[in-house]
Design an enzyme around this catalytic site. Structure first.
Site, PDB file in Angstrom:
ATOM      1  N   GLY A  28       0.821  -1.211   0.000  1.00  0.00           N
ATOM      2  CA  GLY A  28       0.000   0.000   0.000  1.00  0.00           C
ATOM      3  C   GLY A  28       0.852   1.256   0.000  1.00  0.00           C
ATOM      4  O   GLY A  28       2.024   1.213  -0.362  1.00  0.00           O
ATOM      5  N   ALA A  29       0.233   2.375   0.419  1.00  0.00           N
ATOM      6  CA  ALA A  29       0.893   3.689   0.345  1.00  0.00           C
ATOM      7  C   ALA A  29       1.439   3.855  -1.076  1.00  0.00           C
ATOM      8  O   ALA A  29       2.610   4.189  -1.290  1.00  0.00           O
ATOM      9  CB  ALA A  29       1.997   3.832   1.380  1.00  0.00           C
ATOM     10  N   HIS A  31       2.530   4.753  -4.781  1.00  0.00           N
ATOM     11  CA  HIS A  31       3.076   5.927  -5.451  1.00  0.00           C
ATOM     12  C   HIS A  31       3.269   5.583  -6.929  1.00  0.00           C
ATOM     13  O   HIS A  31       2.864   4.489  -7.376  1.00  0.00           O
ATOM     14  CB  HIS A  31       4.385   6.367  -4.783  1.00  0.00           C
ATOM     15  CG  HIS A  31       5.378   5.259  -4.593  1.00  0.00           C
ATOM     16  ND1 HIS A  31       5.929   4.559  -5.642  1.00  0.00           N
ATOM     17  CD2 HIS A  31       5.908   4.704  -3.461  1.00  0.00           C
ATOM     18  CE1 HIS A  31       6.764   3.650  -5.181  1.00  0.00           C
ATOM     19  NE2 HIS A  31       6.765   3.701  -3.854  1.00  0.00           N
ATOM     20  N   ALA A  32       3.891   6.499  -7.664  1.00  0.00           N
ATOM     21  CA  ALA A  32       4.001   6.301  -9.111  1.00  0.00           C
ATOM     22  C   ALA A  32       4.821   5.053  -9.469  1.00  0.00           C
ATOM     23  O   ALA A  32       4.661   4.491 -10.563  1.00  0.00           O
ATOM     24  CB  ALA A  32       4.617   7.543  -9.759  1.00  0.00           C
ATOM     25  N   HIS A  34       4.589   2.104  -7.824  1.00  0.00           N
ATOM     26  CA  HIS A  34       3.570   1.045  -7.846  1.00  0.00           C
ATOM     27  C   HIS A  34       2.677   1.174  -9.083  1.00  0.00           C
ATOM     28  O   HIS A  34       2.330   0.176  -9.715  1.00  0.00           O
ATOM     29  CB  HIS A  34       2.673   1.137  -6.610  1.00  0.00           C
ATOM     30  CG  HIS A  34       3.383   0.978  -5.307  1.00  0.00           C
ATOM     31  ND1 HIS A  34       3.606   2.030  -4.441  1.00  0.00           N
ATOM     32  CD2 HIS A  34       3.922  -0.114  -4.709  1.00  0.00           C
ATOM     33  CE1 HIS A  34       4.235   1.585  -3.370  1.00  0.00           C
ATOM     34  NE2 HIS A  34       4.445   0.287  -3.497  1.00  0.00           N
ATOM     35  N   LYS A 146      13.916  -1.720  -7.475  1.00  0.00           N
ATOM     36  CA  LYS A 146      14.446  -0.976  -6.327  1.00  0.00           C
ATOM     37  C   LYS A 146      14.774  -1.930  -5.185  1.00  0.00           C
ATOM     38  O   LYS A 146      15.799  -1.791  -4.530  1.00  0.00           O
ATOM     39  CB  LYS A 146      13.450   0.087  -5.873  1.00  0.00           C
ATOM     40  CG  LYS A 146      13.964   0.872  -4.690  1.00  0.00           C
ATOM     41  CD  LYS A 146      13.253   2.194  -4.582  1.00  0.00           C
ATOM     42  CE  LYS A 146      13.488   2.779  -3.215  1.00  0.00           C
ATOM     43  NZ  LYS A 146      12.766   2.005  -2.187  1.00  0.00           N
ATOM     44  N   GLN A 150      15.455  -8.489  -2.918  1.00  0.00           N
ATOM     45  CA  GLN A 150      14.139  -9.134  -2.821  1.00  0.00           C
ATOM     46  C   GLN A 150      13.744  -9.752  -4.163  1.00  0.00           C
ATOM     47  O   GLN A 150      13.322 -10.907  -4.233  1.00  0.00           O
ATOM     48  CB  GLN A 150      13.095  -8.102  -2.400  1.00  0.00           C
ATOM     49  CG  GLN A 150      11.659  -8.575  -2.572  1.00  0.00           C
ATOM     50  CD  GLN A 150      10.652  -7.527  -2.108  1.00  0.00           C
ATOM     51  OE1 GLN A 150      10.454  -7.343  -0.920  1.00  0.00           O
ATOM     52  NE2 GLN A 150      10.023  -6.829  -3.044  1.00  0.00           N
ATOM     53  N   SER A 183       7.536   4.420  -0.432  1.00  0.00           N
ATOM     54  CA  SER A 183       6.488   4.802   0.518  1.00  0.00           C
ATOM     55  C   SER A 183       7.111   5.446   1.744  1.00  0.00           C
ATOM     56  O   SER A 183       6.493   6.279   2.407  1.00  0.00           O
ATOM     57  CB  SER A 183       5.690   3.564   0.931  1.00  0.00           C
ATOM     58  OG  SER A 183       5.108   2.984  -0.215  1.00  0.00           O
TER      59      SER A 183
END
Lengths: 273, 273
Positions: A28-29, A31-32, A34, A146, A150, A183
């Site tokens: 969530g949170a 931004h562009a 996502h 980014k 992960q 985020s």
């Protein structure tokens, strides 16, 4: 766009999907960054499911689980505007059992950098994504570069678990001044934003040195460290795509990474060369 | 019946399956117990895949991995006679990566009995079955109740991983004298067979006591221990279906288990009441 609140609703939605299914897991949170993942999935698939879940098992004790930014209404709107077919807001009590199998991230891949500084973090990431992939059974899942380590660990899990999906790596999205979207940028005060830029500037510095044919890792890291002063730096690293440290940049097989604190906010950035 | 030697062959076979798929994972050295699983799968599904794999990760150092009985030709014949559609002989080098995620079996469920005596055993079982389930994507998978704790742990994994398959528990198959079938029975010398019968006799004793309304766990275990003399006993246990010790048998929610050595051969048996 459908709002799904329970796993049974997701299973029902999934059963009725025709054609391919893209999946964008998020905390969530939005931004562009996502938004770019969701749009890519919408482009490449007949259906796109976005999950919004601040996954407790990937936070360490003392990390920012409780204060992690949450914005259910805004996030839903962004998903809709990007063309998602459904948003899934899981309930942690439904996602996790009382006594259940754990997943340990690949030992070597997760022993350095983020894995070393946040022990158990990648175990939690693998644990929740294994569940998501089984529930949603996507054809493709979208991850930003980014979170480079992960992304690599997830690709490893999908391959070694023989999961039937494609992991699609997506480019880092940046502000016009270079700051990589995160985020956690929302934690930054106005006076901290210029310090936060030091991360992307150190990355830019590395990029310029490589363009000027400087491939020596020590020299590049020294120049980056200079750019980062006076931040508290967790690491500046130059590794191959298996996250093994290398002495010289190998074009096409190298990731340059930085993690540093701006005030109390921990930020990361990287460059794939 | 097809013989599949590589994962890509299995994926190809699976893609061409129409209707439901049953899966019977085995370590080979097939006996009538395995045959009953295969036949049940053939009855209930349009396709049945049997795997034959002496999975190294579920053996502890010092256990019988190397001498575990292997009989590829005989096993293939049994699968064919039972009506299997395909047999899969995996290659350990293809099944396991160099640096891959591990699975830890549910902590509480795997902390007692077999889990306590064979630490890591159930982790290896979960690890290989997660791979098999993802490769084969069966509608149903068949497991004998003889490995009661294993069966319960697998059911837990499938539920908590949200895997889209049904685990079908199958009854223990016994020799006419009561001995529960096991590939490890082949280790027994003629003079040891009568000692091996002590396990099933202790189980029968428990069954008779319960039929006579004796539900006290201590008393039942004492009577079983007497039956088992002079064997070296690993455990005699009375637990509920969550593998928690109980003081009194709860009809419909109890498992009575025994593990003991006959010479150097470790045998197990149990009863679900």
């Amino acid at each position: 766009m459908q709002i799904l609140k329970s796993i049974s609703e997701v299973l029902e939605f999934r059963k009725n999907c025709t054609g391919s299914v893209g999946f964008v897991p998020t905390m969530g949170a939005l931004h562009a960054g996502h938004a770019s993942l969701i749009k890519k999935s919408v482009e490449q698939n007949d259906n796109t499911i976005v999950s919004i879940f601040v996954n407790p098992t990937q936070f360490l004790p003392g990390e920012d689980l409780d204060k992690y930014p949450r914005n259910e209404v805004g996030d839903t709107k962004i998903c809709e505007l990007c063309g998602a077919s459904a948003v899934f807001f899981p309930d942690a009590n439904e996602m996790y059992g009382k006594d259940e199998p754990l997943i340990l991230a690949p030992k070597e891949l997760s022993s350095s950098l983020e894995g070393a500084l946040r022990p158990g973090h990648f175990d939690g990431v693998c644990r929740v994504l294994n569940k998501f992939f089984n529930i949603i059974r996507p054809d493709r899942a979208y991850f930003g570069k980014k979170d480079a380590q992960q992304l690599t660990i997830i690709q490893n899990m999908v391959k070694n678990f023989f999961m039937n999906l494609e992991i699609v790596p997506c480019e880092i999205v940046r502000e016009s001044d270079g700051l990589a979207l995160s985020s956690r940028n929302s934690y930054l005060g106005d006076d901290e934003l210029c310090y936060a830029l030091k991360l992307s500037r150190s990355i830019m510095k590395a990029s310029n040195l490589i363009k000027a044919n400087e491939l020596n890792a020590l020299k590049i890291k020294a120049a980056m460290s200079e750019c980062l002063e006076p931040l508290k730096v967790d690491y500046v690293a130059i590794v191959n795509r298996n996250f093994e440290p290398i002495e010289n940049v190998e074009l096409g097989n190298t990731i340059i990474l930085v993690a540093a604190y701006v005030g109390k906010t921990r930020l990361i950035d990287n460059l794939w060369v």
